[in-house]
Design a protein around this motif. Structure first.
Motif, PDB file in Angstrom:
ATOM      1  N   GLU A 246       0.830  -1.198   0.000  1.00 13.65           N
ATOM      2  CA  GLU A 246       0.000   0.000   0.000  1.00 13.65           C
ATOM      3  C   GLU A 246       0.873   1.259   0.000  1.00 13.65           C
ATOM      4  OE1 GLU A 246      -3.169   0.177  -0.521  1.00 13.65           O
ATOM      5  OE2 GLU A 246      -2.861   2.362  -0.451  1.00 13.65           O
ATOM      6  N   LEU A 247       1.919   1.234   0.845  1.00 14.32           N
ATOM      7  CA  LEU A 247       2.829   2.387   0.920  1.00 14.32           C
ATOM      8  C   LEU A 247       3.590   2.566  -0.388  1.00 14.32           C
ATOM      9  CD1 LEU A 247       4.250   1.923   4.522  1.00 14.32           C
ATOM     10  CD2 LEU A 247       2.944   3.903   3.687  1.00 14.32           C
ATOM     11  N   LEU A 248       4.021   1.439  -0.974  1.00 13.22           N
ATOM     12  CA  LEU A 248       4.752   1.517  -2.240  1.00 13.22           C
ATOM     13  C   LEU A 248       3.850   2.080  -3.337  1.00 13.22           C
ATOM     14  CD1 LEU A 248       6.857  -1.789  -2.102  1.00 13.22           C
ATOM     15  CD2 LEU A 248       7.699   0.563  -1.900  1.00 13.22           C
ATOM     16  N   ARG A 249       2.576   1.717  -3.276  1.00 11.58           N
ATOM     17  CA  ARG A 249       1.622   2.281  -4.240  1.00 11.58           C
ATOM     18  C   ARG A 249       1.508   3.786  -4.030  1.00 11.58           C
ATOM     19  NH1 ARG A 249      -1.046  -2.403  -4.883  1.00 11.58           N
ATOM     20  NH2 ARG A 249      -1.770  -2.453  -2.739  1.00 11.58           N
ATOM     21  N   ARG A 250       1.441   4.176  -2.751  1.00 13.93           N
ATOM     22  CA  ARG A 250       1.307   5.594  -2.423  1.00 13.93           C
ATOM     23  C   ARG A 250       2.465   6.420  -2.977  1.00 13.93           C
ATOM     24  NH1 ARG A 250       0.466   6.772   3.840  1.00 13.93           N
ATOM     25  NH2 ARG A 250       1.245   8.909   3.603  1.00 13.93           N
ATOM     26  N   VAL A 251       3.689   5.853  -2.912  1.00 10.95           N
ATOM     27  CA  VAL A 251       4.836   6.608  -3.424  1.00 10.95           C
ATOM     28  C   VAL A 251       5.141   6.260  -4.884  1.00 10.95           C
ATOM     29  CG1 VAL A 251       5.840   6.868  -1.123  1.00 10.95           C
ATOM     30  CG2 VAL A 251       6.559   4.963  -2.576  1.00 10.95           C
ATOM     31  N   GLY A 252       4.286   5.417  -5.475  1.00  7.50           N
ATOM     32  CA  GLY A 252       4.369   5.177  -6.915  1.00  7.50           C
ATOM     33  C   GLY A 252       5.422   4.193  -7.379  1.00  7.50           C
ATOM     34  N   VAL A 253       5.832   3.247  -6.531  1.00  3.37           N
ATOM     35  CA  VAL A 253       6.825   2.270  -6.983  1.00  3.37           C
ATOM     36  C   VAL A 253       6.378   0.830  -6.716  1.00  3.37           C
ATOM     37  CG1 VAL A 253       8.895   3.703  -6.949  1.00  3.37           C
ATOM     38  CG2 VAL A 253       8.123   2.644  -4.839  1.00  3.37           C
ATOM     39  N   ALA A 254       5.068   0.605  -6.644  1.00  2.91           N
ATOM     40  CA  ALA A 254       4.562  -0.725  -6.319  1.00  2.91           C
ATOM     41  C   ALA A 254       5.012  -1.779  -7.331  1.00  2.91           C
ATOM     42  CB  ALA A 254       3.033  -0.704  -6.221  1.00  2.91           C
TER      43      ALA A 254
END
Lengths: 253, 219
Positions: A130-138
């Motif tokens: 979820e955090l990686l998605r938030r910062v755009g690197v999921a």
């Protein structure tokens, strides 16, 4: 209840007459600074002014010679488990990212929650994604740090800190090692964090970020806080000659 | 004595010797690795006395000739009422020497890990043991594969110290002395043993390279 109310009023971070020397060099001279909850404080100044050192003393990556550092009113422990526990509550983002080179992006983000907070791995992984998605690197979750660009790595580093649910975050020149085209993708994440009310201390050379996002600008030179104020005050009406010289020198190009 | 005669007469001696060398090498190497890891953790620990002892250990055992060490263990320790069998004495010498060099390999592996990663781990709230286990040791191990491969070869060659004491069965170098005291094998008797060392080293080197390629950390 009463204690909760007082803890809300206490500054999240407080430096009280802090001094530090490297041998003969007096790198922090009687520095006092307090950061309230939700406040974004940007520290600027010429190189060698002690701003990175200041940032690093807050979670004791640098020790101090005298003075006090308080986190939510409690003195910063000197070592051991107590210090580790405080560090776990303060995020830190470094100039050189410092991702764990042998771990995948996902494992970089879950290491803190799993190892330090004892969270179940599955749960930590779900939140990390979820955090990686938030910062755009999921999409990069399964890669290793060396496969990512600098900007992506720094965003992962921010996600790694956020995974600990920090009370405050320290940024030590987070964009200084980045190619120009990658600076904004990192600043965007930081702007978003600031908007959501994160307490932040940011050492940076990004004057536009300081002007747009910060609540307060702290200007340091020769280990001292020379001047502090709102970004409008500081940038438009600097009080000290040092600050005027500094602002002129960066306007030059 | 010609080659075919040497091999028909002493073939089984060579074979046993090769297996003995392999066994001593394996045991010594495992011991050396474990001890090297312990010494290395001492050397990077936050406790000063441990660091001093660790450094001292490496300085001592890196700088003693293997033969001297075996002589000390076999002939001097009994004065202190410590009497070890010849085989274990040689293995212990190999472990002591190997661990000192092994620790140096780990240390240079650790030095390739930037202080930044350790600071990052600290600022996540990780303690010394967690940082060692999660960040330092895995990376140090992976970047130490090639030097540790070389060390395995060096440890194998060090087991030739077994020729300085009466061992039964003999390892490869001891077997040469054994054979040359009974027959005149000359240089050929040694060449056969040497071939045993060389072929083993080639295989070790090959496998080590493969492992290194697989686990190497991209930076």
């Amino acid at each position: 209840m009463a204690t909760e109310e007082t803890s809300i009023q206490l500054p999240v971070i407080e430096l009280d007459h802090v001094n530090k020397h490297y041998g003969d060099l007096h790198v922090l001279r009687d520095v006092s600074l307090s950061v309230e909850k939700g406040e974004v404080v940007v520290v600027i100044g010429p190189s060698g002014s002690g701003k990175s050192t200041l940032c690093r003393t807050i979670n004791r990556l640098e020790t101090i010679d005298d003075g006090r550092i308080l986190i939510e009113g409690r003195p910063l422990p000197e070592e051991g488990r107590d210090l580790a526990a405080v560090r776990a509550e303060i995020g830190m983002v470094f100039q050189s990212f410092n991702l764990f080179a042998h771990k995948s992006i996902l494992d970089n983000v879950t290491m803190g929650p799993v190892e330090v907070l004892g969270r179940p791995r599955k749960e930590a992984e779900a939140e990390a994604m979820e955090l990686l998605r938030r910062v755009g690197v999921a999409e990069q979750a399964q890669k290793v740090p060396a496969q990512l660009s600098g900007g992506q790595r720094q965003r992962v580093a921010i996600a790694r800190s956020l995974a600990m649910h920090p009370k405050a975050m320290l940024f030590d020149e987070p964009t200084s090692a980045l190619d120009p085209e990658m600076i904004n993708e990192v600043l965007d994440v930081m702007v978003e964090l600031a908007r959501q009310g994160m307490t932040m201390v940011v050492v940076t050379h990004e004057m536009n970020f300081a002007r747009r996002v910060s609540d307060r600008v702290v200007f340091m030179a020769d280990g001292q806080i020379v001047e502090e104020g709102s970004p409008a005050e500081f940038f438009d009406h600097p009080q000290s000659q040092r600050a005027r010289d500094f602002l002129d020198s960066i306007k030059g190009h | 004595m010609g080659l075919s005669e040497l091999l028909t007469t002493y073939g089984d001696v060579y074979l046993t010797a090769l297996l003995t060398t392999w066994k001593m090498t394996a045991v010594s190497y495992v011991g050396a690795m474990v001890l090297a890891l312990v010494v290395t953790v001492m050397r990077v620990s936050p406790i000063r006395p441990l660091r001093v002892v660790g450094d001292l250990y490496v300085q001592v055992f890196r700088n003693i000739p293997g033969v001297s060490l075996v002589i000390i263990i076999v002939y001097a320790l009994p004065v202190l009422k410590v009497v070890l069998d010849y085989g274990p004495s040689v293995v212990i010498a190999c472990v002591l020497l190997g661990s000192a060099f092994g620790s140096e390999n780990f240390m240079s592996g650790i030095n390739t890990i930037g202080v930044g990663q350790i600071e990052a781990a600290r600022s996540l709230g990780m303690g010394f043991v967690q940082i060692q286990r999660q960040v330092v040791i895995p990376q140090a191990l992976r970047s130490a594969v090639l030097p540790m491969t070389n060390l395995l070869i060096a440890v194998m060659l060090t087991t030739a110290l077994g020729s300085q004491v009466p061992l039964s069965p003999n390892e490869l170098t001891g077997a040469v002395s054994y054979i040359n005291t009974r027959s005149t094998g000359g240089i050929l008797a040694f060449a056969i043993s040497a071939l045993g060392y060389v072929l083993t080293a080639v295989v070790i080197g090959f496998v080590g390279n493969r492992i290194d390629k697989r686990v190497r950390i991209v930076r």
